[in-house]
Design a protein around this motif. Sequence first.
Motif, PDB file in Angstrom:
ATOM      1  N   UNK A  42       1.058  -1.153   0.091  1.00 51.06           N
ATOM      2  CA  UNK A  42       0.308  -0.150  -0.321  1.00 51.06           C
ATOM      3  C   UNK A  42       0.826   1.083   0.081  1.00 51.06           C
ATOM      4  N   UNK A  43       0.175   2.661  -1.060  1.00 52.02           N
ATOM      5  CA  UNK A  43       1.448   3.904  -0.947  1.00 52.02           C
ATOM      6  C   UNK A  43       0.148   4.460  -0.795  1.00 52.02           C
ATOM      7  N   UNK A  44       0.512   5.790   0.130  1.00 49.18           N
ATOM      8  CA  UNK A  44       0.123   6.976   0.839  1.00 49.18           C
ATOM      9  C   UNK A  44       0.267   7.733  -0.889  1.00 49.18           C
ATOM     10  N   UNK A  45       1.322   7.977  -1.557  1.00 48.03           N
ATOM     11  CA  UNK A  45       0.878   8.726  -2.779  1.00 48.03           C
ATOM     12  C   UNK A  45       2.139   8.621  -2.471  1.00 48.03           C
ATOM     13  N   UNK A  46       2.635   9.963  -4.327  1.00 47.81           N
ATOM     14  CA  UNK A  46       3.910   9.873  -5.259  1.00 47.81           C
ATOM     15  C   UNK A  46       3.862  11.241  -5.868  1.00 47.81           C
ATOM     16  N   UNK A  47       4.484  12.206  -5.047  1.00 46.83           N
ATOM     17  CA  UNK A  47       4.978  13.805  -5.616  1.00 46.83           C
ATOM     18  C   UNK A  47       4.169  13.541  -7.012  1.00 46.83           C
ATOM     19  N   UNK A  48       4.916  13.243  -8.049  1.00 51.47           N
ATOM     20  CA  UNK A  48       4.198  13.764  -9.331  1.00 51.47           C
ATOM     21  C   UNK A  48       2.711  12.988  -9.852  1.00 51.47           C
ATOM     22  N   UNK A  49       2.521  12.250  -9.067  1.00 57.30           N
ATOM     23  CA  UNK A  49       0.965  11.283  -9.091  1.00 57.30           C
ATOM     24  C   UNK A  49       0.019  12.120  -8.347  1.00 57.30           C
ATOM     25  N   UNK A  50       0.178  12.961  -7.299  1.00 55.20           N
ATOM     26  CA  UNK A  50      -0.195  13.872  -5.923  1.00 55.20           C
ATOM     27  C   UNK A  50      -0.415  15.204  -6.816  1.00 55.20           C
ATOM     28  N   UNK A  51       0.006  15.573  -7.169  1.00 54.94           N
ATOM     29  CA  UNK A  51       0.031  17.323  -8.563  1.00 54.94           C
ATOM     30  C   UNK A  51      -0.842  17.037  -9.223  1.00 54.94           C
ATOM     31  N   UNK A  52      -0.830  16.164 -10.419  1.00 59.29           N
ATOM     32  CA  UNK A  52      -1.432  15.378 -11.490  1.00 59.29           C
ATOM     33  C   UNK A  52      -2.702  15.093 -11.027  1.00 59.29           C
ATOM     34  N   UNK A  53      -3.211  14.396  -9.707  1.00 56.99           N
ATOM     35  CA  UNK A  53      -4.415  14.640  -8.765  1.00 56.99           C
ATOM     36  C   UNK A  53      -4.752  15.622  -9.418  1.00 56.99           C
ATOM     37  N   UNK A  54      -4.337  15.969  -7.975  1.00 56.72           N
ATOM     38  CA  UNK A  54      -4.918  18.345  -7.163  1.00 56.72           C
ATOM     39  C   UNK A  54      -5.036  18.977  -8.714  1.00 56.72           C
ATOM     40  N   UNK A  55      -4.438  18.799  -9.318  1.00 51.92           N
ATOM     41  CA  UNK A  55      -5.051  19.423 -10.831  1.00 51.92           C
ATOM     42  C   UNK A  55      -6.008  18.797 -10.547  1.00 51.92           C
ATOM     43  N   UNK A  56      -6.348  17.742 -11.193  1.00 54.64           N
ATOM     44  CA  UNK A  56      -7.837  17.590 -11.821  1.00 54.64           C
ATOM     45  C   UNK A  56      -9.080  18.192 -11.396  1.00 54.64           C
ATOM     46  N   UNK A  57      -8.623  17.399  -9.740  1.00 59.34           N
ATOM     47  CA  UNK A  57      -9.658  17.722  -8.883  1.00 59.34           C
ATOM     48  C   UNK A  57      -9.832  19.237  -9.032  1.00 59.34           C
ATOM     49  N   UNK A  58      -8.501  20.307  -8.798  1.00 59.86           N
ATOM     50  CA  UNK A  58      -8.629  21.675  -8.966  1.00 59.86           C
ATOM     51  C   UNK A  58      -9.735  21.681 -10.107  1.00 59.86           C
ATOM     52  N   UNK A  59      -9.331  21.605 -11.500  1.00 61.27           N
ATOM     53  CA  UNK A  59     -10.008  21.364 -12.171  1.00 61.27           C
ATOM     54  C   UNK A  59     -11.279  21.254 -12.707  1.00 61.27           C
ATOM     55  N   UNK A  60     -12.174  20.279 -12.421  1.00 60.81           N
ATOM     56  CA  UNK A  60     -13.497  19.267 -11.862  1.00 60.81           C
ATOM     57  C   UNK A  60     -13.679  20.311 -11.537  1.00 60.81           C
ATOM     58  N   UNK A  61     -13.828  20.888  -9.630  1.00 62.56           N
ATOM     59  CA  UNK A  61     -14.570  21.808  -8.739  1.00 62.56           C
ATOM     60  C   UNK A  61     -14.364  23.158 -10.038  1.00 62.56           C
ATOM     61  N   UNK A  62     -13.867  23.455 -10.294  1.00 59.22           N
ATOM     62  CA  UNK A  62     -13.987  24.717 -11.741  1.00 59.22           C
ATOM     63  C   UNK A  62     -15.509  24.468 -12.804  1.00 59.22           C
ATOM     64  N   UNK A  63     -15.199  23.119 -13.140  1.00 64.16           N
ATOM     65  CA  UNK A  63     -16.088  23.554 -14.273  1.00 64.16           C
ATOM     66  C   UNK A  63     -17.367  22.678 -13.578  1.00 64.16           C
ATOM     67  N   UNK A  64     -17.538  22.102 -12.058  1.00 66.39           N
ATOM     68  CA  UNK A  64     -19.376  21.922 -11.451  1.00 66.39           C
ATOM     69  C   UNK A  64     -19.553  24.000 -11.356  1.00 66.39           C
ATOM     70  N   UNK A  65     -18.679  24.151 -10.974  1.00 69.92           N
ATOM     71  CA  UNK A  65     -18.592  25.874 -10.241  1.00 69.92           C
ATOM     72  C   UNK A  65     -19.362  26.679 -11.211  1.00 69.92           C
ATOM     73  N   UNK A  66     -18.400  26.836 -12.595  1.00 71.59           N
ATOM     74  CA  UNK A  66     -19.108  26.883 -13.595  1.00 71.59           C
ATOM     75  C   UNK A  66     -20.558  26.975 -14.294  1.00 71.59           C
ATOM     76  N   UNK A  67     -20.787  25.296 -14.526  1.00 68.75           N
ATOM     77  CA  UNK A  67     -21.222  24.475 -14.551  1.00 68.75           C
ATOM     78  C   UNK A  67     -23.383  25.528 -13.577  1.00 68.75           C
TER      79      UNK A  67
END
Length: 135
Positions: free
Chosen positions: A35-60
């Motif tokens: 089990x892994x709690x995360x990996x920095x490059x993957x974490x950065x990509x995941x955080x960016x994706x989540x922020x983009x989704x939140x922005x799209x939801x907010x705009x909609x």
Amino acid sequence: MKKEEVPQDKSVLESKKFRELTYAVDKNGDYITELSSGWDPKTIALDNAIKEIEERVSKARQRVMNEETSPIEYYMELHKMDLPILASYAGFWKWRVKRHFKPSVFKKLKHKTLQKYADIFDISIDELKNIPEKP
């Protein structure tokens, strides 16, 4: 990678008590799962994706409040869907779902059609018609 080298960097997954299953090599050279709690490059990509989704939801959501689109588009974004996926779940052509995004068309939808969308989003028809004041 060896069992001791499996990344344990801080991530969004860690805060929700999720762990990612990875493969590693043990002392005997055999593949095992770890089990892994995360990996920095993957974490950065995941955080960016989540922020983009939140922005799209907010705009909609804002477009619904401005009566520029229907709540169907808001719930589509909220449930991380796109037009082809929503159309396939609903059993409609993409152009028809897109037409349902128009507030004037949405207001005239039959109960059966509204129920289909409500079932897809796992909400009631009332919730579908009235998005919450606060996200």
